[in-house]
Design a protein around this motif. Structure first.
Motif, mmCIF file in Angstrom:
data_model
loop_
_atom_site.group_PDB
_atom_site.id
_atom_site.type_symbol
_atom_site.label_atom_id
_atom_site.label_comp_id
_atom_site.label_asym_id
_atom_site.label_seq_id
_atom_site.Cartn_x
_atom_site.Cartn_y
_atom_site.Cartn_z
ATOM 1 N N PRO A 32 0.823 -1.221 0.000
ATOM 2 C CA PRO A 32 0.000 0.000 0.000
ATOM 3 C C PRO A 32 0.853 1.265 0.000
ATOM 4 O O PRO A 32 1.867 1.344 0.711
ATOM 5 N N ALA A 34 1.493 5.433 0.568
ATOM 6 C CA ALA A 34 1.246 6.307 1.718
ATOM 7 C C ALA A 34 -0.075 7.052 1.551
ATOM 8 O O ALA A 34 -0.548 7.288 0.440
ATOM 9 N N ARG A 35 -0.667 7.398 2.679
ATOM 10 C CA ARG A 35 -1.867 8.216 2.643
ATOM 11 C C ARG A 35 -1.550 9.576 2.027
ATOM 12 O O ARG A 35 -0.442 10.093 2.157
ATOM 13 N N ARG A 181 3.340 5.846 6.983
ATOM 14 C CA ARG A 181 2.202 6.511 6.322
ATOM 15 C C ARG A 181 1.415 5.559 5.430
ATOM 16 O O ARG A 181 0.467 5.988 4.755
ATOM 17 N N ASP A 183 -1.142 3.308 3.690
ATOM 18 C CA ASP A 183 -2.606 3.351 3.781
ATOM 19 C C ASP A 183 -3.160 1.937 3.599
ATOM 20 O O ASP A 183 -3.495 1.513 2.496
ATOM 21 N N THR A 185 -6.096 -0.467 4.156
ATOM 22 C CA THR A 185 -7.534 -0.426 4.442
ATOM 23 C C THR A 185 -7.941 -1.617 5.292
ATOM 24 O O THR A 185 -7.371 -2.711 5.188
ATOM 25 N N ARG A 189 -5.815 2.563 12.621
ATOM 26 C CA ARG A 189 -4.714 3.463 12.295
ATOM 27 C C ARG A 189 -3.419 3.057 13.016
ATOM 28 O O ARG A 189 -2.325 3.202 12.464
#
Length: 646
Positions: A32, A34-35, A181, A183, A185, A189
């Motif tokens: 994934p 990073a946000r 960071r 992300d 899903t 968090r």
């Protein structure tokens, strides 16, 4: 810089009205990303890293061009450019790793974890993040140790090598921050930071705890390979799996752990030839931005696009036209994948097959001169470079022809929806040739410089970048400041992906050499008198070596051993060189870790497992070519003999 999907308009290739992002067309193997940052400081950090890597790449190209200018125009070559470029190269790879980690673009082979139910995907992603964090923490920690132990200074600048090795902990630390960071899903968090922390602790466990386990009784080589394969199956990026696998073996064997960081760093900082890879990747992006590659593709389309298989034939023809420029299959695979995979997909090819064909076709780069692999073999075996260059021409063309025949057959029997291009008339072909002539002069001009020994392969890449800018700006009038900067940033990121993987293989390569695994196998061939049987056994041995070693270290290891054995058996060393280079290169397109497959898959954004599966159709023609070269030495020796090379 990825070329847009193409449509046929007259005798030219033009982009369609709309394009589709590659990321939306497949199920990603990436970790994934990073946000999206909300704080302006984080946005500034990301832009600063991207800017730094792009500037480093541009500076390296500029330094190489300056050296050529000073040598031939001012007759006053400089002493510092090569070393400065190597230092910049190290920082480029490690800072580029920061961006690659942020975007989740490290090459990963997730075919095993993707066999699990979809609901487990967040947890397999967390596992991959933990293993990545472990490898990055390992690089950072050992990099600090390497800085503490180094006492050397640069030859020209009297600057401590501590500043060179500082790139390891800086790049690793910033990459770890970007991992925080990620992300993911479907998880809380706090799960990602906790996972990164667990991964960092795992690195300490590997370094300090393995030596007290039962693993110490196992063979170091077997342990490293098994550990690497297990980590790959668990979803670790390939580079990180290789690093951790080597670290486990080093710890179990009580080997100096600083050697891991030393050989990771030296794989980049001491190999000036590797600079050709980012330079030619940059050249490919500039050619794409400047319309140069478009002209060459137009020519290839007019010549072979009407054949069954369409853009598949164009892919191979383009590799043949451009492949001899770089001398590096890795650079060629990245460049052609960037240029043609998307148009092939638009024409009806599965993306995975397009990537597989690109990886296979890039092998022509090592056969058609000038070839870095042939140069290395010639220096190790003591044979004529000119003879070896000429010996590779016919095999290279046969290799390309075999792939074109395979594409012709597959397009009619397996991939029935492939769209071929309209047949071009002679007038259209003539216009395409005239339009492509400035573009063709670029590789031909660089080839002449290399053949005359005027520049090194690395300098040739820098000069090619300059020529690409000049031609794209003043002839095709497509290069702008914005497109130049975008090409530099993307090329820097692609370089980081590829070179971090090559650097990560350094410790494992050293371990295999230290354990004398290839040498022990090669010595078993000494007692065989039958020339044909010996050649077959050499090929089998080389295929195995190519599975685990990159071509340069593999050749450095086996050529000094095999050359005397072959010479004593009456095997021509030029013939051996052609067969040896091709055999080792085939390891780059076969599982478990085929470097060219991974590179093509990464640039094309295709799943590695799917690329391997689609490549199954192409192994047969490749094997036939290798068999022909083994059975008929004249295919390699006729041209150099005819031209008078001894």
């Amino acid at each position: 810089m990825t070329i847009a999907p193409t449509e046929r308009r007259g005798n030219a290739v033009a982009p369609p009205e709309e394009s589709t992002k590659l990321d939306e067309l497949h199920e990603s193997e990436d970790l994934p990303a990073a946000r999206a940052p909300r704080l302006q400081a984080v946005v500034l950090f990301d832009r600063t890293i991207e800017t730094a890597t792009a500037l480093l790449l541009i500076a390296m190209v500029g330094v190489a061009i300056t050296q050529v200018f000073m040598r031939y125009v001012m007759d006053a070559p400089l002493a510092w450019p090569e070393e400065m470029s190597r230092w910049a190269f190290m920082w480029l790879v490690m800072l580029g790793c920061v961006t690659v980690t942020r975007t989740g673009s490290h090459i990963r082979m997730s075919m095993f974890v993707h066999l699990l139910p979809t609901r487990t995907r967040p947890y397999t992603d967390l596992l991959g993040i933990a293993l990545s964090a472990s490898a990055l923490a390992l690089v950072g920690y050992l990099g600090i140790g390497l800085m503490a132990e180094t006492t050397g200074f640069s030859i020209s600048g009297h600057v401590s090598y501590e500043w060179l090795y500082l790139a390891l902990p800086v790049g690793a630390l910033l990459s770890l921050l970007n991992l925080l960071r990620a992300d993911v899903t479907g998880v809380p968090r706090w799960a990602v930071p906790a996972t990164v922390a667990v991964g960092a602790v795992l690195a300490f466990v590997v370094l300090e705890g393995v030596q007290y386990s039962y693993l110490v009784v196992l063979d170091a080589t077997v342990l490293s390979l098994v550990a690497s394969m297990l980590l790959l199956a668990l979803g670790a990026p390939v580079a990180h799996a290789l690093l951790l696998g080597a670290a486990v073996a080093f710890a179990a064997g009580d080997l100096p752990e600083v050697v891991i960081a030393n050989h990771f760093a030296s794989a980049v900082s001491t190999n000036f030839t590797l600079l050709a890879i980012p330079f030619f990747i940059f050249m490919g992006a500039l050619m794409n931005a400047g319309g140069i590659t478009r002209a060459i593709i137009d020519l290839a389309l007019s010549l072979v696009g009407h054949l069954r298989g369409g853009l598949g034939q164009v892919n191979i023809a383009t590799s043949t036209l451009l492949g001899g420029l770089s001398g590096s299959s890795s650079a060629d695979s990245a460049m052609v994948a960037k240029l043609l995979v998307r148009p092939m997909e638009q024409a009806g090819y599965p993306r995975a097959f397009a990537a597989a064909l690109t990886a296979m076709g890039s092998i022509t780069t090592t056969m058609i001169p000038p070839s870095i692999s042939f140069l290395l073999y010639a220096s190790l075996a003591g044979v004529s470079v000119g003879a070896l260059f000429m010996a590779g021409v016919i095999p290279g063309l046969i290799f390309a022809a075999a792939l074109m025949v395979a594409v012709w057959l597959l397009a009619g029997r397996v991939y029935r929806g492939i769209r071929a291009e309209p047949r071009s008339g002679w007038s259209q072909k003539g216009r395409a040739l005239v339009y492509a002539l400035p573009a063709l002069l670029l590789p031909l001009g660089i080839l002449m410089l290399l053949r005359q020994g005027a520049v090194t392969a690395t300098e040739a890449g820098a000069v090619a970048c300059l020529f690409a800018v000049v031609i794209g700006t003043f002839v095709y009038r497509r290069v702008s400041l914005g497109s130049f900067w975008a090409a530099a940033k993307e090329s820097a990121n692609d370089t980081a992906v590829i070179l971090f993987l090559l650097a990560a293989s350094g410790p494992l390569a050293w371990l295999l050499i230290a354990e004398q695994v290839p040498a022990n196998v090669a010595r078993r061939l000494e007692g065989i008198d039958n020339q044909a049987l010996l050649m077959v056994l050499i090929v089998v041995f080389l295929l195995v070596v190519g599975l685990v070693l990159e071509p340069p270290p593999a050749m450095v290891l086996v050529v000094p051993i095999l050359a005397p054995i072959a010479e004593a058996a009456g095997i021509d060393l030029v013939w051996l060189g052609v067969v040896l280079v091709l055999s080792i290169m085939l390891g780059q397109i076969t599982p478990p870790v085929g470097g060219l497959i991974f590179i093509a898959a990464a640039v094309a954004r295709a799943k590695v497992a799917s690329v391997y599966w689609e490549a199954r159709w192409l192994y047969l023609p490749v094997a036939v070519v290798l068999l022909l070269l083994v059975l008929f030495p004249a295919l390699s020796l006729w041209l150099p003999t005819t031209l008078g090379f001894g």
